[in-house]
Write an enzyme that holds these catalytic residues in place. Structure first.
Site, PDB file in Angstrom:
ATOM      1  CB  THR A   1      -0.920   0.006   1.232  1.00  0.00           C
ATOM      2  OG1 THR A   1      -1.676  -1.194   1.257  1.00  0.00           O
ATOM      3  CG2 THR A   1      -1.867   1.186   1.198  1.00  0.00           C
TER       4      THR A   1
ATOM      5  CE1 TYR B   1     -16.538  -1.836  -3.667  1.00  0.00           C
ATOM      6  CE2 TYR B   1     -16.738  -3.871  -4.914  1.00  0.00           C
ATOM      7  CZ  TYR B   1     -17.215  -2.624  -4.590  1.00  0.00           C
ATOM      8  OH  TYR B   1     -18.357  -2.156  -5.167  1.00  0.00           O
TER       9      TYR B   1
ATOM     10  CE1 TYR C   1      -1.567  -4.571   6.453  1.00  0.00           C
ATOM     11  CE2 TYR C   1      -1.496  -4.289   4.071  1.00  0.00           C
ATOM     12  CZ  TYR C   1      -1.532  -3.750   5.338  1.00  0.00           C
ATOM     13  OH  TYR C   1      -1.521  -2.382   5.513  1.00  0.00           O
TER      14      TYR C   1
ATOM     15  NE  ARG D   1      -4.244   1.675   3.698  1.00  0.00           N
ATOM     16  CZ  ARG D   1      -4.216   2.784   2.960  1.00  0.00           C
ATOM     17  NH1 ARG D   1      -5.009   2.909   1.916  1.00  0.00           N
ATOM     18  NH2 ARG D   1      -3.389   3.770   3.277  1.00  0.00           N
TER      19      ARG D   1
ATOM     20  CE  LYS E   1       1.724  -3.611   7.352  1.00  0.00           C
ATOM     21  NZ  LYS E   1       1.885  -2.877   6.071  1.00  0.00           N
TER      22      LYS E   1
ATOM     23  CB  ILE F   1       5.402  -4.560   8.294  1.00  0.00           C
ATOM     24  CG1 ILE F   1       5.910  -6.004   8.456  1.00  0.00           C
ATOM     25  CG2 ILE F   1       5.468  -4.136   6.818  1.00  0.00           C
ATOM     26  CD1 ILE F   1       5.125  -7.040   7.666  1.00  0.00           C
TER      27      ILE F   1
END
Length: 315
Positions: A61, A129, A155, A160, A184, A226
């Site tokens: 990202t 999404y 992740y 997000r 992460k 991270i």
């Protein structure tokens, strides 16, 4: 650093960060015409490795990976492996490639190509999404893990993608997929991290995905971060982790408090705008942005400059 490392503690095998304790989620420099500045990226990766980074995450990202073609990302992964990874000639660190997409089939296809670049592991995001169920996440990650021999770092970033993979689902995955080795965790949820540590294998690596949450994650049994802020404060981040590991909690706390304004400040507007601006301000190749990311306003740039100057940077 590349290769599994463990420590023995109270009869249990506890993970040491296989891919480094401070892994920088590296920005991608773009030229004025929009092309990837591969030479700039190579130079930046070397700077980061010399300033606290023990691993580099490419094309995530922060690297504006969603705006890049598969071909651009694969070329970039290979260049960073050659610059600071297993093919490097100077300091060598782990290189992790972002491989996650919205679709399982597409992720597997990209991962097969990414394997050939020499990356040490792949970061795979919860599909964004579409908001899959826990069973959908389980089947998605299981299929991906079974398609590769590369280590997989999950992740989890619900802010997000809209949904969070639960610790129980990660446990199901680690039971059948030995190459799912870490997460992460950017959920920002103390209960989430604690449950992960309780449920998951002792050698499973929990990385903070939020700079400001690094010290609490370490306290819960995490192995590192991270990071975005490590572009500019990587050495202090590493020193904080060193202090924590040595039991010097006062020093770790002092560094956490010192770094906190920068760690939060890199997200005062959409990332990676602040951190890319900061990298340019300290004289490194941050480069330009790709839409929908845009350059900061004069006021926003001034705010980043103030953050750096307050930290002690001479700009």
């Amino acid at each position: 650093m590349i290769g599994q490392q463990f420590i023995q503690k109270e009869g249990k095998i506890m993970a040491i960060a296989k891919f480094g304790r401070v892994i920088t989620a590296m920005i991608t420099p773009f030229k004025e015409n929009g092309d990837v500045n591969y030479e700039g990226a190579s130079s930046l990766s070397k700077y980061l490795v010399n300033h606290g980074s023990e691993g580099i995450l490419v094309g995530g990202t922060t690297g504006e990976g969603a705006t890049m073609s598969s071909e651009e990302k694969l070329k970039l992964y290979k260049m960073i492996v050659d610059a600071v990874g297993k093919n490097g000639t100077e300091k060598r660190v782990s290189v992790i490639g972002n491989a996650g997409t919205i679709g399982t089939k597409e992720t597997i296809e990209f991962l097969k190509a990414a394997e050939k670049t020499g990356i040490d592991a792949a970061l795979v995001i919860v599909p964004f999404y579409v908001k899959p169920t826990q069973e959908g996440m389980y089947q998605h990650f299981k299929a991906i893990a079974e398609s590769t021999e590369l280590p997989i770092i999950l992740y989890n970033v619900p802010g997000r993608v809209g949904v969070s993979i639960q610790p129980e689902t990660i446990k199901r995955l680690t039971d059948v997929c030995p190459n799912i080795v870490g997460v992460k965790d950017a959920a920002g949820n103390w209960d989430q991290v604690t449950k992960e540590k309780i449920l998951l294998p002792d050698d499973f690596m929990i990385y903070s995905g939020d700079d400001a949450f690094t010290l609490p994650v370490l306290a819960a049994g995490g192995v590192g971060v991270i990071s975005v802020a490590s572009h500019v404060i990587g050495e202090d981040l590493l020193s904080m982790i060193d202090a924590f590991e040595k039991g010097n909690l006062a020093a770790a706390r002092r560094l956490h408090l010192k770094m906190y304004p920068i760690m939060k400040g890199m997200f005062f507007i959409a990332s990676p705008i602040p951190v890319k601006t900061a990298v340019n301000l300290i004289g490194q190749p941050g480069g330009n942005f790709r839409l929908p990311m845009v350059a900061p306003t004069k006021e926003e740039e001034s705010h980043v400059r103030t953050l750096l100057e307050n930290y002690g940077f001479l700009l």
